[in-house]
Scaffold this motif. Sequence first.
Motif, short mmCIF file in Angstrom:
data_model
loop_
_atom_site.label_atom_id
_atom_site.label_comp_id
_atom_site.label_asym_id
_atom_site.label_seq_id
_atom_site.Cartn_x
_atom_site.Cartn_y
_atom_site.Cartn_z
N GLY A 37 0.80 -1.22 0.00
CA GLY A 37 0.00 0.00 0.00
C GLY A 37 0.84 1.27 0.00
N VAL A 38 2.04 1.20 -0.58
CA VAL A 38 2.89 2.38 -0.68
C VAL A 38 3.18 2.67 -2.16
N SER A 39 3.54 3.88 -2.44
CA SER A 39 3.79 4.28 -3.82
C SER A 39 5.23 3.97 -4.22
N LEU A 40 5.43 3.89 -5.52
CA LEU A 40 6.80 3.75 -6.04
C LEU A 40 7.62 4.99 -5.70
N THR A 41 6.96 6.13 -5.64
CA THR A 41 7.66 7.36 -5.27
C THR A 41 8.27 7.22 -3.88
N ALA A 42 7.52 6.64 -2.96
CA ALA A 42 8.04 6.43 -1.60
C ALA A 42 9.27 5.52 -1.64
N TYR A 43 9.19 4.46 -2.43
CA TYR A 43 10.32 3.54 -2.56
C TYR A 43 11.58 4.29 -3.03
N TYR A 44 11.41 5.09 -4.07
CA TYR A 44 12.57 5.80 -4.61
C TYR A 44 13.06 6.90 -3.66
N GLN A 45 12.17 7.43 -2.83
CA GLN A 45 12.61 8.37 -1.80
C GLN A 45 13.46 7.65 -0.75
N TRP A 46 13.08 6.43 -0.40
CA TRP A 46 13.90 5.64 0.53
C TRP A 46 15.27 5.40 -0.08
#
Length: 79
Positions: A37-46
Amino acid sequence: MIIKRADIRDASDTLALIDQARTEHGLSIGSICRAAGVSLTAYYQWRSGRGIMPETEAAVRAAIRRLVKRPRSMSEVPK
């Protein structure tokens, strides 16, 4: 919801778990993020060094456990 800076964790352990799931089980980043339930944007921010909230970290870990346990369909088998 107020997010305290002290609540944000380093994402390196979660990123290592995602990389392991990709390598060992053939999971895509997109499928892990959708299941958590998280966005790919969040992944790339990590990836860029931003931290991760404990609740999000727990959701990612749970999603990987679920995805690893489920049977793969023939369309997901690498050719």
